[in-house]
Motif scaffolding. Sequence first.
Motif, PDB file in Angstrom:
ATOM      1  N   ASN A  50       0.849  -1.184   0.000  1.00 22.69           N
ATOM      2  CA  ASN A  50       0.000   0.000   0.000  1.00 22.69           C
ATOM      3  C   ASN A  50       0.888   1.239   0.000  1.00 22.69           C
ATOM      4  O   ASN A  50       1.719   1.419   0.901  1.00 22.69           O
ATOM      5  N   PHE A  51       0.711   2.090  -1.026  1.00 22.09           N
ATOM      6  CA  PHE A  51       1.538   3.274  -1.168  1.00 22.09           C
ATOM      7  C   PHE A  51       0.884   4.488  -0.532  1.00 22.09           C
ATOM      8  O   PHE A  51      -0.329   4.515  -0.306  1.00 22.09           O
ATOM      9  N   TYR A  52       1.686   5.499  -0.252  1.00 23.12           N
ATOM     10  CA  TYR A  52       1.189   6.804   0.153  1.00 23.12           C
ATOM     11  C   TYR A  52       2.027   7.869  -0.536  1.00 23.12           C
ATOM     12  O   TYR A  52       3.171   7.652  -0.918  1.00 23.12           O
ATOM     13  N   VAL A  53       1.402   9.026  -0.741  1.00 27.30           N
ATOM     14  CA  VAL A  53       2.064  10.157  -1.390  1.00 27.30           C
ATOM     15  C   VAL A  53       2.167  11.285  -0.388  1.00 27.30           C
ATOM     16  O   VAL A  53       1.163  11.649   0.252  1.00 27.30           O
ATOM     17  N   GLU A  54       3.372  11.849  -0.203  1.00 34.34           N
ATOM     18  CA  GLU A  54       3.582  12.990   0.671  1.00 34.34           C
ATOM     19  C   GLU A  54       4.020  14.179  -0.177  1.00 34.34           C
ATOM     20  O   GLU A  54       4.838  14.029  -1.097  1.00 34.34           O
ATOM     21  N   GLU A  91      -1.233  11.546   1.688  1.00 33.46           N
ATOM     22  CA  GLU A  91      -2.432  10.997   1.061  1.00 33.46           C
ATOM     23  C   GLU A  91      -2.209   9.500   0.854  1.00 33.46           C
ATOM     24  O   GLU A  91      -1.137   9.073   0.396  1.00 33.46           O
ATOM     25  N   ILE A  92      -3.215   8.683   1.175  1.00 30.60           N
ATOM     26  CA  ILE A  92      -3.117   7.232   1.037  1.00 30.60           C
ATOM     27  C   ILE A  92      -3.586   6.839  -0.363  1.00 30.60           C
ATOM     28  O   ILE A  92      -4.638   7.292  -0.834  1.00 30.60           O
ATOM     29  N   VAL A  93      -2.815   6.000  -1.049  1.00 28.38           N
ATOM     30  CA  VAL A  93      -3.169   5.527  -2.391  1.00 28.38           C
ATOM     31  C   VAL A  93      -4.063   4.307  -2.258  1.00 28.38           C
ATOM     32  O   VAL A  93      -3.777   3.390  -1.476  1.00 28.38           O
ATOM     33  N   ASN A  94      -5.177   4.319  -3.003  1.00 29.37           N
ATOM     34  CA  ASN A  94      -6.132   3.212  -2.939  1.00 29.37           C
ATOM     35  C   ASN A  94      -5.567   2.005  -3.689  1.00 29.37           C
ATOM     36  O   ASN A  94      -5.334   2.068  -4.894  1.00 29.37           O
ATOM     37  N   GLY A  95      -5.346   0.903  -2.984  1.00 24.55           N
ATOM     38  CA  GLY A  95      -4.800  -0.293  -3.618  1.00 24.55           C
ATOM     39  C   GLY A  95      -3.303  -0.165  -3.835  1.00 24.55           C
ATOM     40  O   GLY A  95      -2.619   0.651  -3.223  1.00 24.55           O
ATOM     41  N   SER A  96      -2.788  -1.010  -4.721  1.00 22.91           N
ATOM     42  CA  SER A  96      -1.344  -1.022  -4.970  1.00 22.91           C
ATOM     43  C   SER A  96      -0.996  -0.409  -6.324  1.00 22.91           C
ATOM     44  O   SER A  96      -0.006  -0.773  -6.943  1.00 22.91           O
ATOM     45  N   ARG A  97      -1.827   0.496  -6.836  1.00 23.71           N
ATOM     46  CA  ARG A  97      -1.542   1.102  -8.140  1.00 23.71           C
ATOM     47  C   ARG A  97      -0.365   2.079  -8.006  1.00 23.71           C
ATOM     48  O   ARG A  97      -0.046   2.556  -6.913  1.00 23.71           O
ATOM     49  N   SER A  98       0.231   2.428  -9.170  1.00 30.57           N
ATOM     50  CA  SER A  98       1.448   3.239  -9.159  1.00 30.57           C
ATOM     51  C   SER A  98       1.179   4.627  -9.734  1.00 30.57           C
ATOM     52  O   SER A  98       1.972   5.140 -10.528  1.00 30.57           O
ATOM     53  N   PHE A  99       0.085   5.237  -9.397  1.00 27.36           N
ATOM     54  CA  PHE A  99      -0.217   6.610  -9.810  1.00 27.36           C
ATOM     55  C   PHE A  99      -1.207   7.192  -8.811  1.00 27.36           C
ATOM     56  O   PHE A  99      -1.898   6.458  -8.106  1.00 27.36           O
ATOM     57  N   PHE A 100      -1.260   8.504  -8.744  1.00 30.94           N
ATOM     58  CA  PHE A 100      -2.180   9.163  -7.807  1.00 30.94           C
ATOM     59  C   PHE A 100      -2.389  10.611  -8.253  1.00 30.94           C
ATOM     60  O   PHE A 100      -1.453  11.250  -8.775  1.00 30.94           O
ATOM     61  N   ALA A 147       5.505  26.084  -6.530  1.00 28.59           N
ATOM     62  CA  ALA A 147       6.405  24.936  -6.635  1.00 28.59           C
ATOM     63  C   ALA A 147       6.155  23.987  -5.476  1.00 28.59           C
ATOM     64  O   ALA A 147       6.077  24.414  -4.317  1.00 28.59           O
ATOM     65  N   TYR A 148       5.998  22.689  -5.758  1.00 30.41           N
ATOM     66  CA  TYR A 148       5.730  21.678  -4.747  1.00 30.41           C
ATOM     67  C   TYR A 148       6.826  20.609  -4.804  1.00 30.41           C
ATOM     68  O   TYR A 148       7.398  20.324  -5.856  1.00 30.41           O
ATOM     69  N   LYS A 149       7.085  20.025  -3.638  1.00 29.13           N
ATOM     70  CA  LYS A 149       7.942  18.850  -3.548  1.00 29.13           C
ATOM     71  C   LYS A 149       7.063  17.639  -3.279  1.00 29.13           C
ATOM     72  O   LYS A 149       6.019  17.753  -2.639  1.00 29.13           O
ATOM     73  N   VAL A 150       7.442  16.465  -3.789  1.00 26.73           N
ATOM     74  CA  VAL A 150       6.620  15.268  -3.651  1.00 26.73           C
ATOM     75  C   VAL A 150       7.538  14.059  -3.514  1.00 26.73           C
ATOM     76  O   VAL A 150       8.662  14.042  -4.028  1.00 26.73           O
ATOM     77  N   ARG A 151       7.065  13.056  -2.772  1.00 29.60           N
ATOM     78  CA  ARG A 151       7.756  11.781  -2.650  1.00 29.60           C
ATOM     79  C   ARG A 151       6.729  10.701  -2.390  1.00 29.60           C
ATOM     80  O   ARG A 151       5.608  10.976  -1.967  1.00 29.60           O
TER      81      ARG A 151
END
Length: 1350
Positions: free
Chosen positions: A1099-1103, A1116-1125, A1135-1139
């Motif tokens: 389960n991925f999450y995006v910060e 933000e929590i990613v729904n399922g194991s997909r590789s996009f959000f 300007a934003y930073k993301v990981r």
Amino acid sequence: MQLKIMPKKKCLSAGRVPLILFLCQMISALEVPLDHGEKAKLLEDLVQPPTITQQSPKDYIIDPRENIVIQCEAKGKPPPSFSWTRNGTHFDIDKDPLVTMKPGSGTLIINIMSEGKAETYEGVYQCTARNERGAAISNNIVVRPSRSPLWTKEKLEPITLQNGQPLVLPCRPPIGLPPAIIFWMDNSFQRLPQSERVSQGLNGDLYFSNVLPEDTREDYICYARFNHTQTIQQKQPISLKVISVDELNDTIAANLSDTEFYGAKSSKERPPTFLTPEGNASRKEELRGNVLSLECIAEGLPTPLIYWIKEDGTLPANRTFYRNFQKTLQIIQVSEADSGNYQCIAKNTLGIIRHTISVTVKAAPYWIMAPRNLVLSPGEDGTLICRANGNPKPRISWLTNGVPTEIAPDDPSRRIDGDTIIFSNVQERSSAVYQCNASNEYGYLLANAFVNVLAELPRILTPANTLYQVIANRPAFLDCAFFGSPLPTIEWFKGAKGSALHEDIYVIHENGTLEIPVAQKDNSGTYTCVARNKLGVAKNEVHLEIKDPTRILKQPEYAVVQRGGRVSFECKVKHDHTLIATVTWLKDNGELPNDERFTVDKDHLVVTDVRDSDGGIYTCVANTTLDEVSASAVLSVVAPTPTPAPIYDVPSPPFDLELTDQLDKSVQLSWTPGDDNNSPITKFIIEYEDAMHEAGLWHHQAEVSGTQTTAQLKLSPYVNYSFRVMAENSIGRSLPSEASEQYQTKAAEPDKNPTAVEGLGSEPDNLVITWKPLNGFESNGPGLQYKVSWRQKDGDDEWTSVVVANVSKYIVSGTPTFVPYLIKVQALNVMGFAPEPAVVTGHSGEDLPMVAPGNVRVNVVNSTLAEVHWDPVPLKSIRGRLQGYRIYYWKAQSASQRNRRHLEKKILTFQGSKTHGMLPGLEPFSHYALNVRVVNGKGEGPASPDRAFSTPEGVPSAPSSLKIVNPTLDSLTLEWDPPSRPNGILTEYTLKYQPINSTHELGPLIDLKIPANKTRWTLKNLNFSTRYKFYFYAQTSVGPGSQITEEGVTTVDEAGILPPDVGAGKVQAVNPRISNLTAAAAETSANISWKYEGPEHVNFYVEYGVAGSKEEWRKEIVNGSRSFFGLKGLMPGTAYKVRVGAEGHSGFVSSEAVFETGPAMASRQVDIATQGWFIGLMCAVALLILILLIVCFIRRNKGGKYPVKEKEDAHADPEIQPMKEDDGTFGEYSDAEDHKPLKKGSRTPSDRTVKKEDSDDSLVDYGEGVNGQFNEDGSFIGQYSAFAILNHKQVGYLTTLDEKLGHLQVLHPLLPLHPHFSLCPKTICANSPKLACFTTCLLVTGPLVPALHP
């Protein structure tokens, strides 16, 4: 003469427990005390008719899930026997095996837990208690089982209502017994908010004075709670939608008729009207003593307010309460005076309305004078009076021994005159129990009163030589409880030869108690109570000691201390030398802080390192067993200052103290005042010290006016007095004066016994008696010892005693197992014994139970739950206090694996005397065994014989694993492991799967059954390069189990297998990582994509956060194991930073990426898609594109070759290998060699797959299959004058226009199209319509600039 004792004048503590117990009883008539105690022993040979002492309520609602217990307790001498009637006829309990009567009692126990129904025993019960002197009867006890019915099924249509209109949501709960409590909640079990606009009525309906849009919801649910059975029933949810006038018109025009609306009125403001009650007037009837509840709920816009008045009087201030936002008026303890007309007034800005409620208060019968028991001697006269009132007036009827007096045996000494029975010249046969019944239409009263004819000598019940200790100047009460028939007269004498005491100084109460209003030292001595009647005389002596009061000689003084300083409070106490005083310090009326800075010695409290929190009121409390005194002082904490401490203007201390007029019990003290320091002295405080007993402790003596310089002081004997004086003004109190000269003015038995006396056995054959010993101050003299006494409670043995010293425990050996004992511990010293101690009950030691529970039965409820029943063991076999029953159960062996042996045993304990219990958490399809043991305080008894049982099959768990292996162009192979817990015999597997397109939409679901013996299955005829989602579960005969899901992708070409990251198989990276993090941003949103290598089911999450900011990352929590959000709600031009990280994997986070959102657009936006000019422009563009396409195809048909520009950079995407190993460029392609024009149906066979032998434009022909490569800026196709991206089955193909041949050529497949490809800022093409053949998304000229990989 009627013999009765009137209530005492007052009940005051004189410091003696026996006196308190007797004087504080309200004795209404002479009665034989049959309860346990010393007084009862003295009268155990007397007879008395039965008296009902306890019974069940008249209206007795029972719980149908529990045994029925109908109480009936009575006392009498000899003990009464009991019988019952049911519905007016004799109830023979011996004929009903479910009914038993409690031994020594009339209480019925109906055992409906094992069998039988509560409804069978509905009815009216009455108990009769009878002995040789008469019969007493209970009330009619109406027994009814409680009911909590379900709501009737109904179909509730959704309600649509115009904004501002009134509404009533009906509840209409089912009729239960007792009635239900109503409340409204939503689906989340949250109470619906109520206000002056929205409220619940007394009938349970929900009233809206006017509705608002926020009232729209689909879950208005009415709940009914039945407290007696602890159940809640729920009504079907009601849906309400509130719409505006415009929305209402649109809705009616679209799909609704006028009849589907609650109201068609305008939502304009309107005056109030009543929703309930209806009309201008109504009536209400209530019973005396109940709560009168009047309700008015009005609708209107704006919301009306409710007011209440009483037309012919004022509302009772202390009994009136307003509920439900003043919509309900409640008057508690209503009486006939509350009858009248009440008005509720509803008012808003547009009007006012009134409703009149006429209230009538009726009354069930209530006592004015209930009949009282009579004890008469032969030949005397007496009366029984029964007076009751009610509305309407109750009717009085008499019964004798439970039979109407009219048909009872005749008694010549009895005459009935309405509500009075007159007795004349009674004889012993006149003894009987009479019942008075007062009844009207609202209820009845029933009272038993006996007439007991006795001829008895006087008896004094107070123990002889009782010692009373009283503080001087307080009242003293000397007890003389007596009995006799005729009623004796009481006289008191002081001393051996004293004369009778008279009422001028003493008060003799009618219960025999002698009161000395102000006890002085000379009142000490021996007093004799004499009781006389015509049959004889009885005497008893008691002793009175007057003790000196406790005083504080030196009080704590007001203090001001700098922070960090030290303060000391002094408290010297003087008390009677025969009493023990204890001194306690309090801060602000609570305990001192638990801080080592606070230290207490004999007469001082010292606080060091003073803090601000130490400021407050400090109180010294001195108490003895008879009295208590206290004194307080204030501590003020100030900030430290370098300047000298200021001089406070409290008075200077007095001086020149002198004692004159020295007498035995008084002395005159005089002094000279000190300087008042410019603030007049308001009073002088005099303290004393007892140098003989408490040297250094000062006690408060007296206070006199600030204008006096002398005081007459009262003294106590055997005290060595010293006095000191302090002056006080408005600023504070002075220091004490120097002590005066000393003036001396005379030992005793202990005045109290040890406390916390207990008797508990440590072994089966002993009794350990413990107590809290007296301290030195409580010993009252030298040689403190304890007299320990015991005997069996239920035996006739005499008391066994032993005297011990310096211990707080004594062990009695050789006792029977778990037998109740009576225990008492008495203190004594060289001067004598303490008062008679209280008797407590203890038990000798327990032993293990002897008998196992019998008749163990197991009822298997379902595959995981069983119910166990057993018969209780006999009480005598428990040999201790019953703690409960303990079930040991274990899994013997699985039904599917017979060779498995015993597993660990599990234990469940059921407290108390329960004879059944539930075993949860069992495993389905398993064999179990159990046994039951009884438990007492010592431990467990023997186990019952093992009882075996089996659980039925259940549904299986999910398969242990599911893997996708060997993906090909049109097939996938699934491998799995069976469920770890089959919970039965597997019958088959079910596989369901469906395709997933590039936008993650799910296709049709396909269902497939697989035999249970398979662990591998191959799916054929699948679409190439397509992602599928699989749902897989096992089944038993009971049903399907939990499912496991997985996803897999077919390959593009049988010759080229997809790399692992595409998802074709389950190849896992050794070290999990997240790479290729990219962001495509719009004005207020961004789409994040990444590549993941590692374990499955992550389960991925995006910060993300603003770049360069120190604020915390937003997650933000990613729904399922997909590789996009997709991120939304971003700020434009920022300007934003993301990981990206993985849940549950510490430190498993991608590197950071930075992106910038687009500039903000104008705030005033117009939907151009609906504008006419835009539609026309789009039509023109579409027509132009169509013409260009036709021209392109014509030109392409001319043929030609186009060279491919060599790569400009060597930045290769790790997901795609180079196109050529030598130089990484494309060769030249001509239509004459390999390429054919695109024709309808030329690329797609009937199964919608592209096969190599059917297609000239295979992936191998163009750039070595999937291993071709291109730059992110698209420069490798820069030599082409036109290009396009084709979308076929979620696979993109890069094409170019062949000017010579006039058709499109496929240069390279872009495999696969990324789901968010269309959202990249410079993306050329989105997904095209789903056509069977290749279609062109967009045609442009020039080189391809944007990135074409995800």
